[in-house]
Structures are given as structure tokens and as C-alpha cells.
Design a protein around this motif. Structure first.
Motif, short mmCIF file in Angstrom:
data_model
loop_
_atom_site.label_atom_id
_atom_site.label_comp_id
_atom_site.label_asym_id
_atom_site.label_seq_id
_atom_site.Cartn_x
_atom_site.Cartn_y
_atom_site.Cartn_z
N ASN A 14 38.78 41.83 50.66
CA ASN A 14 39.35 41.12 49.52
C ASN A 14 40.97 40.82 50.04
O ASN A 14 41.43 41.81 50.68
CB ASN A 14 39.07 42.18 48.34
CG ASN A 14 39.77 41.42 47.21
OD1 ASN A 14 40.82 40.59 47.12
ND2 ASN A 14 39.03 41.91 45.79
N GLN A 15 41.11 39.81 49.63
CA GLN A 15 42.75 39.45 50.10
C GLN A 15 43.79 40.14 49.04
O GLN A 15 44.85 39.65 49.06
CB GLN A 15 42.91 38.09 50.13
CG GLN A 15 42.03 37.38 51.37
CD GLN A 15 42.68 36.18 51.88
OE1 GLN A 15 41.95 35.08 51.75
NE2 GLN A 15 43.99 36.13 52.48
N LYS A 16 43.32 41.22 48.43
CA LYS A 16 44.36 41.88 47.67
C LYS A 16 44.06 43.34 47.96
O LYS A 16 42.78 43.94 47.94
CB LYS A 16 43.90 41.62 45.93
CG LYS A 16 44.55 42.62 44.99
CD LYS A 16 45.95 42.56 44.93
CE LYS A 16 46.57 43.14 43.60
NZ LYS A 16 46.59 44.53 43.83
N LYS A 21 38.72 49.45 49.16
CA LYS A 21 37.95 48.86 50.51
C LYS A 21 37.66 50.10 51.26
O LYS A 21 36.60 50.40 51.68
CB LYS A 21 38.64 47.78 51.17
CG LYS A 21 38.62 46.42 50.60
CD LYS A 21 39.44 45.33 51.51
CE LYS A 21 40.76 45.66 51.86
NZ LYS A 21 41.56 45.57 50.44
N PRO A 137 44.40 43.60 53.36
CA PRO A 137 44.44 42.40 52.41
C PRO A 137 45.35 41.25 53.06
O PRO A 137 45.10 40.17 52.53
CB PRO A 137 45.18 43.10 51.37
CG PRO A 137 46.01 44.32 52.07
CD PRO A 137 45.25 44.84 53.14
N VAL A 155 32.34 42.56 48.69
CA VAL A 155 33.88 42.41 48.32
C VAL A 155 34.01 43.15 46.90
O VAL A 155 33.31 42.92 46.02
CB VAL A 155 33.87 40.79 47.95
CG1 VAL A 155 35.31 40.71 47.21
CG2 VAL A 155 33.54 39.86 48.94
N THR A 157 36.45 44.74 44.04
CA THR A 157 37.62 44.14 43.17
C THR A 157 37.96 45.26 41.97
O THR A 157 36.78 46.00 41.44
CB THR A 157 37.32 42.84 42.78
OG1 THR A 157 38.62 42.24 41.95
CG2 THR A 157 36.22 42.59 41.70
N SER A 163 43.32 41.03 41.13
CA SER A 163 42.23 41.39 42.03
C SER A 163 41.28 40.37 42.36
O SER A 163 40.62 40.06 43.23
CB SER A 163 41.69 42.73 41.73
OG SER A 163 42.55 43.73 41.92
N GLY A 166 42.27 37.71 44.42
CA GLY A 166 41.98 37.94 45.72
C GLY A 166 40.60 37.62 46.03
O GLY A 166 40.33 37.15 47.29
N VAL A 167 39.66 37.70 45.38
CA VAL A 167 38.06 37.53 45.50
C VAL A 167 38.24 35.90 45.76
O VAL A 167 37.37 35.50 46.59
CB VAL A 167 37.36 37.95 44.40
CG1 VAL A 167 35.88 37.27 44.58
CG2 VAL A 167 37.34 39.27 44.05
N LEU A 170 39.41 35.01 49.05
CA LEU A 170 38.66 35.29 50.14
C LEU A 170 37.36 34.41 50.14
O LEU A 170 36.88 34.04 51.17
CB LEU A 170 38.16 36.85 49.97
CG LEU A 170 37.18 37.26 51.04
CD1 LEU A 170 37.74 37.34 52.26
CD2 LEU A 170 36.51 38.81 50.43
N VAL A 189 29.55 41.56 44.90
CA VAL A 189 31.03 41.86 44.77
C VAL A 189 30.90 43.24 43.79
O VAL A 189 29.87 43.11 42.92
CB VAL A 189 31.70 41.03 43.74
CG1 VAL A 189 32.98 41.39 43.23
CG2 VAL A 189 32.25 39.65 44.40
#
Length: 308
Positions: A14-16, A21, A137, A155, A157, A163, A166-167, A170, A189
Motif C-alpha cells: 500500500n502506498q500509505k 503490511k 510505502p 493490499v 488498508t 489509507s 494509498g490504495v 497503488l 484488499v
């Protein structure tokens, strides 16, 4: 399926940050390994939480993984950090990957190709049943390499807007990886750190996730990981997996009266904060079953000629 990407490799991303994770990676790995299957964890995060905090391993600060990405040096796992569980440690040495990626066109460095090659060599020698890959992240070039390496994507979140955003970020990288030839497949997710008692809020969050996944062919995981602050502190501070925490908690309960009578402050200081981590451990157990079920369904679909 591409012959290059390891067939049973799962990236958790996730990019947050702070969405679970590393906690999910450690729990899945330990539970699958405890069932007798061989598992490899790759910690591709500069913070190395799954290495140091979750599994309690010192590691090489990510130097081995960094060398594999840059120069296709063979991967050397730390073996049996738990029975049947090997680890490629993460750490600060991965910080150079962004700069390497920026100069890749001039230097001819193929981060994805190097990692896929060395990972396949290791898999050929070790025959892992599952490879789990943790990601940081914020390191976009490394994340792109991982999206080109793994076969499946999970993923996690939280239910807050940052958050979920962030999904979405991604998702854009995931689609770009697919367009560039990756065969990575989104498993779904999973919601992390939810309050089980929020019976009005939780269905709304699941609906938000369903909307995010519309058109992807994936669905939210039915399992969610509950909020349990005390257990989370114990897991990280004591470097325990969820099932190990359940065992430790049971042992503490047997000796609680003795500990209360004990005047040794050192012994008192080692007490656990969580009184009953069984609910959290059950969540992770349920998620493990659901992840394995979705991987099995994806493999069956591919064998039967379905489209990933």
C-alpha cells in the motif's frame, strides 16, 4: 503466465504506511510455516519492521537484497528464523535503489530482471511453497520492481481516507505494471485495525473498498484484522507472532498470582499487556485460510485456461 515471475509469490503493499503490511506478512508467514509448508519472507522495506520488530532478527540491513537488485547477486536467506520460515532481511541499504532506478537507462540496470532472476534461482534450490514480499510505502522505484516480480498482490488498508487514498495510488501503479507485461494479479484488499463493535461504520467501509475494486475482478477479503492495541504492543516489543503471543499469554495467566507476589521488578516488567490475544490470532488465522484459498482458486483458474 510469464515464465519469469515466481508462480507462488505474494506482494503485500500500500502506498500509505502504518496499514499493517509487516504485521500481516509476519502472521501469514508464521502460520503457513507452522502448518509444515516452506515459506520465504522478503523484507523489501528500508524500515525493516518485519525483520527486526516482528520476527526479531538483526539481519544485514538490506545489503543482500540491495546487491541482488543492483547486480543480480545471489540471494542468501537467513534460515529457520522460525521452523520452515526463511528470511531475506530489509533495511537502510535499500535506500540507494531509488537513485539506481533513476540512472537505470544510462547504466542498463534492470532491477526487476535482476530480482526475478535471483529469486527464481533461490526458488529452484529451496522449493519454497510460498514467497511473501513486504514493501515500504514510499519507495516507488522499488515498489515498481516488486510489482513486476510478484505473482499476486494483497493490499491492506485502514478505514481512514489517507489509507484508502494509498490504495488508489497503488492501483495506478498496479495497472501500469500490468500494461508493462507483469502478470501480477490482485487478490483483494484486507481491512486492518478495525473495531469489531463498529457495526454501523464497518459496512460503509467495506462498501468503499468494493467501490475501489470495481472492475478489477477482485473483492474485499471477508476477514478483517481487529484493533487490539495491547496485543500489537506485545507482538512488536516481544518479537512474537500471533500464535506465539497466545502461548505466552496462556503461560502468563498460569503464573499471574505468583508474579503479583514477586517483588522482582525485572520479572514484573516482562509482563504482557494483552490479556486475551486469541481474537486477534483468530483473525490472522482466518485471513491465512482466505489468502491460501484465493491463491488456489487463481491457480485453478489458470490451469483451466481462465484469464487472470
Amino acid at each position: 503466465m510469464s515464465p519469469t515471475q515466481p508462480a507462488r509469490s505474494l506482494l503485500v503493499a500500500n502506498q500509505k504506511g502504518g496499514v499493517g503490511k509487516s504485521s500481516i506478512i509476519a502472521a501469514l508467514a508464521a502460520m503457513i510455516a507452522a502448518a509444515g509448508l516452506r515459506v520465504l519472507v522478503i523484507d523489501a522495506d528500508q524500515q525493516a519492521n518485519v525483520t527486526s520488530s516482528d520476527l526479531g532478527v538483526e539481519g544485514d540491513r538490506g545489503r543482500g537484497l540491495s546487491m541482488s537488485l543492483q547486480f543480480a547477486h545471489p540471494l542468501e536467506p537467513i534460515r529457520d528464523v522460525r521452523p520452515n520460515l526463511d528470511l531475506i532481511p530489509g533495511g537502510a541499504a535499500l535506500a540507494v535503489i531509488g537513485a539506481i532506478a533513476a540512472a537505470a537507462a544510462q547504466t542498463g540496470t534492470d532491477l526487476t530482471g535482476n530480482l526475478v532472476s535471483t529469486l527464481n534461482d533461490l526458488q529452484s534450490a529451496e522449493h519454497y511453497d510460498l514467497i511473501l514480499i513486504d514493501s515500504g510505502p514510499g519507495d516507488a522505484p522499488l515498489l515498481d520492481a516488486l510489482l513486476g516480480t510478484a505473482r499476486y498482490l494483497l493490499v491492506p488498508t485502514r478505514d481512514d481516507d489517507a489509507s484508502l487514498t494509498g490504495v488508489e495510488y497503488l492501483a495506478a501503479r498496479y495497472l501500469r505494471a500490468r500494461e508493462n507485461g507483469s502478470v501480477i494479479q490482485l487478490l483483494g484488499v484486507v481491512l486492518f485495525d478495525l473495531n469489531p463493535s463498529a457495526t454501523a461504520r464497518n459496512p460503509e467501509v467495506f462498501k468503499q473498498v468494493e467501490d475501489l475494486l470495481e472492475g478489477s475482478g477482485a473483492a474485499p477479503f471477508e476477514t478483517f484484522i481487529r484493533n487490539d492495541r495491547a496485543a500489537a504492543v506485545d507482538l512488536r516489543s516481544r518479537h512474537l507472532t500471533p500464535n506465539e503471543l497466545v502461548t505466552a499469554s496462556a503461560e502468563q495467566a498460569k503464573t499471574r498470582i505468583q508474579r503479583l507476589r514477586d517483588k522482582d521488578k525485572k520479572l514484573l516488567g516482562r509482563r504482557l499487556w494483552s490479556r486475551d490475544p486469541n481474537g486477534l490470532a483468530n483473525d490472522y488465522q482466518s485471513l491465512t485460510r482466505e489468502v491460501l484459498s484465493r491463491i488456489a482458486a487463481a491457480e485453478k483458474n489458470e490451469i483451466s485456461g481462465g484469464v487472470a
